[in-house]
Design an enzyme around this catalytic site. Structure first.
Site, PDB file in Angstrom:
ATOM      1  N   LYS A   1       0.844  -1.206   0.000  1.00  0.00           N
ATOM      2  CA  LYS A   1       0.000   0.000   0.000  1.00  0.00           C
ATOM      3  C   LYS A   1       0.876   1.252   0.000  1.00  0.00           C
ATOM      4  CE  LYS A   1      -0.343  -0.463   5.028  1.00  0.00           C
ATOM      5  NZ  LYS A   1      -1.137  -1.058   6.116  1.00  0.00           N
TER       6      LYS A   1
ATOM      7  N   ARG B   1     -10.804  -0.875  14.733  1.00  0.00           N
ATOM      8  CA  ARG B   1     -10.688  -0.127  13.487  1.00  0.00           C
ATOM      9  C   ARG B   1     -11.726  -0.652  12.502  1.00  0.00           C
ATOM     10  NH1 ARG B   1      -4.991   0.458  10.276  1.00  0.00           N
ATOM     11  NH2 ARG B   1      -5.291  -1.776   9.928  1.00  0.00           N
TER      12      ARG B   1
ATOM     13  N   TYR C   1      12.562  31.608   7.438  1.00  0.00           N
ATOM     14  CA  TYR C   1      11.265  32.163   7.857  1.00  0.00           C
ATOM     15  C   TYR C   1      11.179  32.273   9.376  1.00  0.00           C
ATOM     16  CZ  TYR C   1       9.248  31.376   3.197  1.00  0.00           C
ATOM     17  OH  TYR C   1       8.961  31.423   1.861  1.00  0.00           O
TER      18      TYR C   1
ATOM     19  N   MET D   1       9.183  25.309   1.910  1.00  0.00           N
ATOM     20  CA  MET D   1       8.411  24.397   1.064  1.00  0.00           C
ATOM     21  C   MET D   1       9.324  23.569   0.146  1.00  0.00           C
ATOM     22  SD  MET D   1       5.315  25.135  -1.632  1.00  0.00           S
ATOM     23  CE  MET D   1       4.173  25.811  -0.450  1.00  0.00           C
TER      24      MET D   1
HETATM   25  C1  PLP Z   1      -0.377  -1.936   6.937  1.00  0.00           C
HETATM   26  C2  PLP Z   1      -0.918  -3.220   7.350  1.00  0.00           C
HETATM   27  C3  PLP Z   1      -0.069  -4.335   7.486  1.00  0.00           C
HETATM   28  C4  PLP Z   1       1.428  -4.252   7.409  1.00  0.00           C
HETATM   29  O1  PLP Z   1       1.928  -3.884   8.675  1.00  0.00           O
HETATM   30  P1  PLP Z   1       3.499  -3.777   8.924  1.00  0.00           P
HETATM   31  O2  PLP Z   1       3.601  -3.324  10.326  1.00  0.00           O
HETATM   32  O3  PLP Z   1       3.990  -2.744   7.958  1.00  0.00           O
HETATM   33  O4  PLP Z   1       4.071  -5.105   8.664  1.00  0.00           O
HETATM   34  C5  PLP Z   1      -0.661  -5.554   7.718  1.00  0.00           C
HETATM   35  N1  PLP Z   1      -1.989  -5.681   7.853  1.00  0.00           N
HETATM   36  C6  PLP Z   1      -2.825  -4.626   7.769  1.00  0.00           C
HETATM   37  C7  PLP Z   1      -4.288  -4.833   7.936  1.00  0.00           C
HETATM   38  C8  PLP Z   1      -2.319  -3.350   7.547  1.00  0.00           C
HETATM   39  O5  PLP Z   1      -3.147  -2.315   7.490  1.00  0.00           O
END
Ligand code: PLP
Length: 368
Positions: A36, A130, A261, A309
């Protein structure tokens, strides 16, 4: 752009990280690579293609755009979306053969009501609060899963550990309890023979065992960073990403003058200051103003004044041979000095994940 600010990703290091990780966890472990957010800023296509050559067949992403991008680059295998996808995008899920997380009973109902044969995996909430159906009630979970197994193509259940990277007694007990709740649900639906049940992230795979199977969603450690900067990860696993820039100009700043700045830095002595063409729009965290440092010619150059920036100023008074074009290491190694995303994260109270994910798209990725 070429010599302004760029990232170098060492693909060989990622390959090594995968191999060492696999050697340190269950020998029969199956890896689902979590790619991701553009593979945590490393470049999803390049990373996934490399992993495919290493035999990885399962990938996890955050949203449907990331999933489709992989398919459009010819990536086969399982692609799981770990969170919410609006029901309107369902046709794409089916067309691209993407697996969707079922984040709640209501969401499963909405998908099932479309009558489309979507491939899904049920998220179980074992304590993170979550996403997922509440695993505190395994009987109810079983009922829900069985109900939807008739209307959707369910290929597994999964949960997420939220404190597997901490080894205090309290955290360990909590993680064991999460795994126990997950396993209780898996046990109740054993007869469905779902092929992909999983509960371990990078930290879980290293420091916890799940009896049900060893299917690990490997993210941060693949990239050579630590789940928490206090962790010890297996030897040989190293950051794969370096971030570099070059000195744009060098000037002398006199006693009493200020830099940047808000005039937040005041020179107490005559100083040699280098301007580096990287700033917060490149993803360099502005909280590092006046506290961070970069590496030049093997030495630390402290950041002076606020990060702008697109530029920042650094103190090179004590560093020889700094001129226009001199290489600046924002993350990575310079001589004997190493500055990792975990080091940087610790300085500003965040995690290495955020540091690498934040490196913006205008910073070119190069592969070595
Ligand atoms: C991001 C994520 C992972 C990966 O976690 P790491 O700590 O980067 O290994 C695994 N499972 C879910 C559901 C996640 O959101």
């Amino acid at each position: 752009m070429y010599n302004r600010s760029w990232v170098e990703v060492d693909l060989t290091q990622i390959k090594q990280n995968l191999r060492i990780y696999k050697d340190s966890v269950a020998p029969n472990a199956t890896i689902m690579a979590v790619v991701k957010a553009d593979a945590y800023g490393h470049g999803d296509i390049e990373v996934v293609k490399l992993l495919q050559c290493e035999g990885v067949e399962h990938f996890a992403v955050a949203n449907i755009a990331e999933a489709i991008r992989l398919r459009e680059h010819g990536i086969a295998g399982q692609i799981l979306i770990l969170g919410y996808t609006p029901v309107e995008e369902l046709d794409d899920l089916v067309a691209y053969k993407i697996t969707q997380a079922l984040i709640s009973e209501e969401y499963a109902e909405a998908l099932a009501n479309t009558g489309k044969n979507v491939t899904c995996q049920f998220a179980l909430d074992t304590g993170m609060n979550r996403i997922g159906i509440d695993a505190d009630d395994p009987v109810k979970c079983e009922k829900i899963i069985r109900k939807f197994a008739e209307r959707l193509k369910i290929t597994g259940v999964f949960t997420h550990l939220c404190i597997a990277d901490l080894n205090t007694e309290e955290a360990t007990i909590f993680t064991r309890e999460q795994i126990r709740k997950y396993e209780a649900v898996v046990e109740r639906i054993k007869d469905l023979n779902l092929p992909y049940n999983h509960c371990l992230n990078s930290a879980g795979g290293l420091w916890h065992r799940a009896s049900v199977n060893a299917f690990i969603r490997l993210g941060i450690v693949l990239y050579g960073l630590k789940p928490d900067y206090a962790n010890q990860i297996p030897k040989g696993i190293e950051p794969a990403l370096s971030w570099k820039s070059t000195v744009a100009m060098v000037k002398i700043v006199h006693v009493g003058e200020t830099i940047g700045y808000g005039r937040s830095y005041r020179a107490e002595k005559e100083m040699k200051i280098g301007t580096v063409p990287t700033g917060y729009a490149d993803g360099y965290n502005r909280l590092l103003s006046n506290i961070g440092y970069v590496l030049i010619n093997g030495k630390r150059a402290p950041i002076t004044g606020r990060i702008c920036m697109d530029q920042m100023m650094v103190d090179v008074t004590e560093i020889d041979d700094v001129k226009m074009g001199t290489e600046v290491v924002l993350l990575g190694r310079s001589g004997e000095e190493i500055l990792t995303a975990d080091n940087m994260a610790q300085q500003i109270g965040t995690i290495g994940y955020e540091i690498v994910c934040d490196i913006s798209k205008r910073v070119e990725r190069r592969y070595i």
